[in-house]
Design a protein around this motif. Structure first.
Motif, short mmCIF file in Angstrom:
data_model
loop_
_atom_site.label_atom_id
_atom_site.label_comp_id
_atom_site.label_asym_id
_atom_site.label_seq_id
_atom_site.Cartn_x
_atom_site.Cartn_y
_atom_site.Cartn_z
N THR A 1 0.87 -1.18 0.00
CA THR A 1 0.00 0.00 0.00
C THR A 1 0.90 1.23 0.00
O THR A 1 2.05 1.17 0.45
N TYR A 2 0.38 2.33 -0.52
CA TYR A 2 1.13 3.58 -0.59
C TYR A 2 0.29 4.69 0.03
O TYR A 2 -0.92 4.74 -0.19
N ASP A 3 0.94 5.56 0.79
CA ASP A 3 0.19 6.66 1.39
C ASP A 3 -0.05 7.79 0.39
O ASP A 3 -1.02 8.54 0.52
N THR A 4 0.84 7.94 -0.58
CA THR A 4 0.59 8.94 -1.63
C THR A 4 0.82 8.31 -2.99
O THR A 4 1.64 7.40 -3.15
N VAL A 5 0.10 8.85 -3.96
CA VAL A 5 0.16 8.28 -5.31
C VAL A 5 1.43 8.76 -6.02
O VAL A 5 1.89 9.87 -5.81
N GLU A 6 1.96 7.88 -6.84
CA GLU A 6 3.20 8.22 -7.55
C GLU A 6 3.02 8.40 -9.04
O GLU A 6 3.83 9.03 -9.70
N SER A 7 1.97 7.83 -9.61
CA SER A 7 1.80 7.92 -11.08
C SER A 7 0.34 7.70 -11.45
O SER A 7 -0.42 7.07 -10.70
N PRO A 8 -0.06 8.20 -12.62
CA PRO A 8 -1.43 7.92 -13.09
C PRO A 8 -1.69 6.42 -13.22
O PRO A 8 -2.82 5.97 -13.00
N ALA A 9 -0.67 5.65 -13.53
CA ALA A 9 -0.87 4.19 -13.65
C ALA A 9 -1.31 3.60 -12.31
O ALA A 9 -2.19 2.73 -12.24
N GLN A 10 -0.73 4.11 -11.23
CA GLN A 10 -1.17 3.64 -9.89
C GLN A 10 -2.61 4.05 -9.61
O GLN A 10 -3.40 3.29 -9.05
N ALA A 11 -2.94 5.28 -9.98
CA ALA A 11 -4.31 5.76 -9.74
C ALA A 11 -5.30 4.90 -10.52
O ALA A 11 -6.35 4.49 -9.99
N PHE A 12 -4.97 4.60 -11.76
CA PHE A 12 -5.83 3.75 -12.59
C PHE A 12 -6.03 2.39 -11.91
O PHE A 12 -7.15 1.89 -11.78
N ALA A 13 -4.91 1.80 -11.48
CA ALA A 13 -4.97 0.45 -10.90
C ALA A 13 -5.82 0.43 -9.63
O ALA A 13 -6.64 -0.48 -9.42
N ALA A 14 -5.66 1.44 -8.79
CA ALA A 14 -6.43 1.48 -7.55
C ALA A 14 -7.92 1.65 -7.86
O ALA A 14 -8.77 0.94 -7.30
N ALA A 15 -8.22 2.56 -8.77
CA ALA A 15 -9.64 2.83 -9.09
C ALA A 15 -10.29 1.62 -9.74
O ALA A 15 -11.46 1.31 -9.47
N GLN A 16 -9.53 0.93 -10.57
CA GLN A 16 -10.08 -0.27 -11.19
C GLN A 16 -10.39 -1.33 -10.12
O GLN A 16 -11.43 -1.99 -10.17
N ALA A 17 -9.50 -1.45 -9.15
CA ALA A 17 -9.73 -2.44 -8.08
C ALA A 17 -10.97 -2.08 -7.27
O ALA A 17 -11.78 -2.96 -6.94
N PHE A 18 -11.15 -0.81 -6.95
CA PHE A 18 -12.34 -0.43 -6.18
C PHE A 18 -13.62 -0.56 -7.03
O PHE A 18 -14.68 -0.94 -6.51
N GLY A 19 -13.50 -0.25 -8.32
CA GLY A 19 -14.66 -0.44 -9.20
C GLY A 19 -15.04 -1.91 -9.30
O GLY A 19 -16.21 -2.28 -9.24
N ARG A 20 -14.03 -2.77 -9.42
CA ARG A 20 -14.27 -4.21 -9.50
C ARG A 20 -14.89 -4.71 -8.20
O ARG A 20 -15.81 -5.54 -8.20
N PHE A 21 -14.39 -4.20 -7.11
CA PHE A 21 -14.92 -4.59 -5.79
C PHE A 21 -16.42 -4.31 -5.73
O PHE A 21 -17.21 -5.18 -5.36
N GLN A 22 -16.81 -3.11 -6.13
CA GLN A 22 -18.26 -2.79 -6.14
C GLN A 22 -19.01 -3.72 -7.10
O GLN A 22 -20.09 -4.21 -6.78
N LYS A 23 -18.43 -3.95 -8.26
CA LYS A 23 -19.11 -4.77 -9.27
C LYS A 23 -19.33 -6.19 -8.76
O LYS A 23 -20.41 -6.75 -8.89
N LEU A 24 -18.31 -6.76 -8.14
CA LEU A 24 -18.42 -8.15 -7.66
C LEU A 24 -19.44 -8.27 -6.54
O LEU A 24 -19.97 -9.35 -6.28
N LEU A 25 -19.73 -7.16 -5.88
CA LEU A 25 -20.67 -7.22 -4.76
C LEU A 25 -22.10 -6.83 -5.16
O LEU A 25 -22.99 -6.85 -4.31
N THR A 26 -22.32 -6.52 -6.43
CA THR A 26 -23.68 -6.11 -6.82
C THR A 26 -24.67 -7.26 -6.63
O THR A 26 -25.86 -7.02 -6.47
N ASP A 27 -24.18 -8.50 -6.64
CA ASP A 27 -25.12 -9.62 -6.47
C ASP A 27 -24.91 -10.36 -5.13
O ASP A 27 -25.18 -11.56 -5.04
N LEU A 28 -24.43 -9.66 -4.15
CA LEU A 28 -24.33 -10.29 -2.81
C LEU A 28 -25.75 -10.64 -2.35
O LEU A 28 -26.63 -9.78 -2.30
#
Ligand code: ADP
Ligand code: GN1
Ligand code: MG
Length: 359
Positions: free
Chosen positions: A119-146
């Protein structure tokens, strides 16, 4: 160390010999430790956490949420390689429960340690921002059918900005620590922004299952690929608005400065990071978000940043009772970065909205 981790560790279903444990990470709420065991000649790590039961009034309900959510994620991710690194895994206590309650009344839980990721306390690159946001988006998506029932509200009204604003007004009226004079500009800024507090709550957006604490340091990025391999810190997973999660990513992933940076000239929304967040988040959440939700993506960043700013200011005025602090005025410093970021978003909001409309 305040707690005897060796004694606590003996309460969990972990094979091998306990070697050591150290405080770990930079969270504001729980007490986290990395514990090392020797198992068949290899050293294996686990995360031990004392759940902050002042903040989370019902740790048993909280762990029920965590177990349901992690079991669901695991089932949906079945077949993928390295499954133990793609979702948190709760290690049960000796009695089979998901937690152990110690003699002092503390609730402890253990997770498999996600290795080869950080984990990182501050972002270092747009690629990291993309990766984090994709993971949180996927997290929400996988839980839509809980499956039902509805998850427990581990902290009711967690992102309810009007209620957070009312709490600030109460802290201000009491000024129990005579600190209001130290935060005049911040208080004026907060009060002047009252009109925006109810916008999201009044927008009639759908309730979803959300993480609610999508700080950049609550997603582990894989050391080898840079992907957002695992979303962690599941204490606040509960019903909420999708935009709470996107907004908190804007708050923590667009500015290069630390949350408690004192040099406010370093704080500000970097447009390239915002763009990466939108693209990463929509690469997964785009499948289920409504046009109305999309329309508030930029606004949510401003609102959630403001809301956390209110919470830091309230805690400063109340004598630092909620967030862990490490120096005098720490919560006021944190508040200042949030409000500075709100200003920066205000200056760029039109451009942010235009970008969202093109994606
Ligand atoms: P808090 O609620 O106090 O923020 P977190 O659950 O986020 O606690 O944990 C604090 C830090 O510990 C995280 O930022 C991360 O660096 C580390 N951490 C937590 N869980 C794991 C895990 N399963 N594997 C590896 N590191 C972890
Ligand atoms: C806390 O637990 P941690 O450090 O990831 C807080 C969040 C705040 C954040 C501010 C349960 O998150 O709501 O946004 O600090 N968590 C709780 O950094 O209050
Ligand atoms: Mg955390």
């Amino acid at each position: 160390m305040k707690y005897n981790l060796q004694t606590i560790s003996s309460q969990f279903q972990i094979a091998g010999e306990f070697l050591t444990a150290q405080p770990y990470g930079s969270g504001h709420i729980n007490d986290t430790f990395a514990a090392t065991y020797r198992q068949n000649g290899r050293e294996v790590r686990y995360i031990f956490q004392r759940i902050n039961h002042v903040v989370f009034k019902n740790p048993v309900a909280l762990m029920e949420n965590v177990q349901r959510v992690t079991a669901h994620l695991r089932a949906k991710l079945a077949g993928q390689p390295d499954i133990d690194r793609r979702t948190l895994t709760v290690i049960p206590a000796r009695d089979g429960l998901a937690y152990h309650r110690d003699d002092a009344g503390n609730y402890w839980r253990v997770y498999i340690f996600i290795e080869k990721a950080k984990t990182y306390d501050t972002v270092e690159s747009p690629a990291q921002a993309f990766a984090a946001a994709q993971a949180f988006g996927r997290f929400q998506k996988l839980l839509t059918d809980l499956p039902a029932p509805r998850l427990h509200d581990t902290i009711p009204d967690f992102h309810n900005t009007p209620k957070r604003f009312a709490a600030l007004e109460r802290a201000l009226a009491a000024d129990a620590h005579n600190r209001a004079h130290l935060a005049k500009a911040e208080i004026a800024f907060a009060l002047a922004h009252k009109p925006m507090t109810s916008v999201l709550i009044d927008a009639g957006l759908p309730e979803r299952i959300t993480h609610n604490d999508t700080k950049f340091n609550n997603v582990m990025l894989d050391d080898a690929t840079g992907d957002g391999i695992c979303v962690i810190d599941l204490d606040t997973v509960m019903p909420g608005l999708a935009l709470y999660d996107f907004g908190d990513q804007v708050r923590t992933t667009t500015s290069p400065a630390k949350e408690d940076e004192r040099d406010l000239s370093k704080v500000g929304l970097q447009f390239s990071m915002f763009e990466a967040l939108v693209r990463g988040y929509l690469s997964e959440a785009g499948e289920f978000l409504t046009p109305a939700e999309r329309g508030y993506l930029a606004f949510s960043g401003k609102l959630i940043t403001f809301t956390i700013g209110l919470r830091f200011l309230t805690d400063f005025l109340s004598g630092d009772v909620y967030f862990k602090i490490h120096r005098e005025g720490h919560n006021l410093d944190r508040c200042r970065t949030q409000l500075r970021l709100v200003e920066s978003i205000e200056q760029q909001e039109d451009r942010m909205n235009k970008l969202v409309a093109t994606i």
